[in-house]
Motif scaffolding. Structure first.
Motif, PDB file in Angstrom:
ATOM      1  N   GLY A 131      63.659  60.813  27.997  1.00 28.06           N
ATOM      2  CA  GLY A 131      64.596  60.790  29.110  1.00 28.06           C
ATOM      3  C   GLY A 131      65.947  60.316  28.642  1.00 28.06           C
ATOM      4  O   GLY A 131      66.140  60.011  27.468  1.00 28.06           O
ATOM      5  N   PRO A 132      66.888  60.212  29.566  1.00 26.61           N
ATOM      6  CA  PRO A 132      68.216  59.747  29.170  1.00 26.61           C
ATOM      7  C   PRO A 132      68.169  58.294  28.717  1.00 26.61           C
ATOM      8  O   PRO A 132      67.306  57.532  29.132  1.00 26.61           O
ATOM      9  N   GLY A 133      69.061  57.940  27.835  1.00 29.31           N
ATOM     10  CA  GLY A 133      69.119  56.561  27.371  1.00 29.31           C
ATOM     11  C   GLY A 133      68.706  56.382  25.928  1.00 29.31           C
ATOM     12  O   GLY A 133      68.900  55.327  25.358  1.00 29.31           O
ATOM     13  N   GLY A 134      68.105  57.380  25.333  1.00 30.94           N
ATOM     14  CA  GLY A 134      67.786  57.300  23.915  1.00 30.94           C
ATOM     15  C   GLY A 134      66.360  56.939  23.564  1.00 30.94           C
ATOM     16  O   GLY A 134      66.012  56.846  22.399  1.00 30.94           O
ATOM     17  N   GLY A 135      65.496  56.718  24.534  1.00 30.51           N
ATOM     18  CA  GLY A 135      64.095  56.446  24.221  1.00 30.51           C
ATOM     19  C   GLY A 135      63.401  57.719  23.764  1.00 30.51           C
ATOM     20  O   GLY A 135      63.794  58.826  24.135  1.00 30.51           O
ATOM     21  N   PHE A 136      62.371  57.567  22.935  1.00 29.88           N
ATOM     22  CA  PHE A 136      61.642  58.744  22.468  1.00 29.88           C
ATOM     23  C   PHE A 136      60.232  58.373  22.041  1.00 29.88           C
ATOM     24  O   PHE A 136      59.915  57.203  21.854  1.00 29.88           O
ATOM     25  N   THR A 137      59.380  59.386  21.953  1.00 29.63           N
ATOM     26  CA  THR A 137      58.066  59.211  21.351  1.00 29.63           C
ATOM     27  C   THR A 137      58.131  59.812  19.963  1.00 29.63           C
ATOM     28  O   THR A 137      58.886  60.749  19.704  1.00 29.63           O
ATOM     29  N   LEU A 138      57.317  59.270  19.099  1.00 29.49           N
ATOM     30  CA  LEU A 138      57.403  59.593  17.682  1.00 29.49           C
ATOM     31  C   LEU A 138      56.032  59.949  17.133  1.00 29.49           C
ATOM     32  O   LEU A 138      55.025  59.357  17.509  1.00 29.49           O
ATOM     33  N   LYS A 139      56.040  60.932  16.244  1.00 26.86           N
ATOM     34  CA  LYS A 139      54.848  61.304  15.480  1.00 26.86           C
ATOM     35  C   LYS A 139      55.248  61.250  14.018  1.00 26.86           C
ATOM     36  O   LYS A 139      56.257  61.833  13.627  1.00 26.86           O
ATOM     37  N   VAL A 140      54.482  60.516  13.197  1.00 27.02           N
ATOM     38  CA  VAL A 140      54.774  60.380  11.770  1.00 27.02           C
ATOM     39  C   VAL A 140      53.583  60.910  10.979  1.00 27.02           C
ATOM     40  O   VAL A 140      52.445  60.476  11.202  1.00 27.02           O
ATOM     41  N   GLY A 141      53.854  61.819  10.055  1.00 24.43           N
ATOM     42  CA  GLY A 141      52.805  62.373   9.212  1.00 24.43           C
ATOM     43  C   GLY A 141      53.017  61.981   7.759  1.00 24.43           C
ATOM     44  O   GLY A 141      54.144  61.909   7.279  1.00 24.43           O
ATOM     45  N   VAL A 142      51.909  61.695   7.084  1.00 24.91           N
ATOM     46  CA  VAL A 142      51.947  61.328   5.669  1.00 24.91           C
ATOM     47  C   VAL A 142      50.892  62.148   4.934  1.00 24.91           C
ATOM     48  O   VAL A 142      49.744  62.227   5.375  1.00 24.91           O
ATOM     49  N   GLU A 143      51.306  62.764   3.838  1.00 27.45           N
ATOM     50  CA  GLU A 143      50.370  63.426   2.932  1.00 27.45           C
ATOM     51  C   GLU A 143      50.359  62.629   1.645  1.00 27.45           C
ATOM     52  O   GLU A 143      51.409  62.174   1.176  1.00 27.45           O
ATOM     53  N   GLY A 144      49.183  62.459   1.092  1.00 28.04           N
ATOM     54  CA  GLY A 144      49.077  61.688  -0.136  1.00 28.04           C
ATOM     55  C   GLY A 144      47.985  62.232  -1.039  1.00 28.04           C
ATOM     56  O   GLY A 144      47.339  63.234  -0.742  1.00 28.04           O
ATOM     57  N   ARG A 145      47.806  61.532  -2.132  1.00 30.50           N
ATOM     58  CA  ARG A 145      46.840  61.966  -3.143  1.00 30.50           C
ATOM     59  C   ARG A 145      46.139  60.764  -3.737  1.00 30.50           C
ATOM     60  O   ARG A 145      46.761  59.725  -3.970  1.00 30.50           O
TER      61      ARG A 145
END
Length: 167
Positions: free
Chosen positions: A71-85
């Protein structure tokens, strides 16, 4: 020609005043980059001081993120993905190898969100390495001012705060 474009875009020959044009909250959102913490890109398990004693290494290969404005104001939901070995070393072998992956969202030195998860892979006797992926979803970032950072780090426990490194 301009009037025709206005009819299609605004259902009128003249555009509405600028302050009445719809705004897309996604356009205002700048999704912060993911930073891998200093010393947090890889962990090594060794049985001695030399390189021949390496049992296994777990490392972050690729990071990604996705932000959706709430919404307005700068809030957000976040998804973070990591690939590793996970790699077996000269002194290593088959088995399950894991580490703690910590994901933090920091603004102005304050931790807004922190998640920890076990990541890794199981190596069979004929494997020298295996990939893993992990996604942290639905991280809520409230509106606010200041630089927001997403910091990921590998560790054995994940309890220590991470030091940041630009990537």
């Amino acid at each position: 020609m301009q009037k025709f474009g206005n009819i299609i875009a605004f259902q009128s020959t003249t555009p509405p005043p600028v302050n009445q044009l719809p705004t897309d909250p996604e356009e205002e959102l700048i999704c912060p980059a993911v930073i891998i913490a200093d010393g947090g890109a890889a962990i090594r398990a060794q049985s001695g001081p030399d390189s021949g004693s390496l049992r296994h290494q777990i490392s972050i290969q690729t990071v990604a993120r996705e932000c959706k404005a709430t919404g307005p104001g700068g809030g957000f939901t976040l998804k973070v993905g990591v690939e590793g070995r996970v790699l077996a070393g000269p002194a290593g072998g088959s088995g399950s190898h894991s580490a703690t992956l910590t994901t933090q969202v920091i603004r102005n030195g304050q931790v807004l969100a922190r998640r920890a998860a076990r990541v890794g892979a199981t190596l069979s006797s004929n494997q020298t390495g295996a990939d893993f992926t992990h996604v942290e979803d639905n991280i809520v970032v409230p509106p606010g001012s200041g630089e927001t950072e997403i910091v990921v780090s590998l560790g054995t426990g994940g309890a220590d705060p991470v030091r940041r490194r630009r990537r």
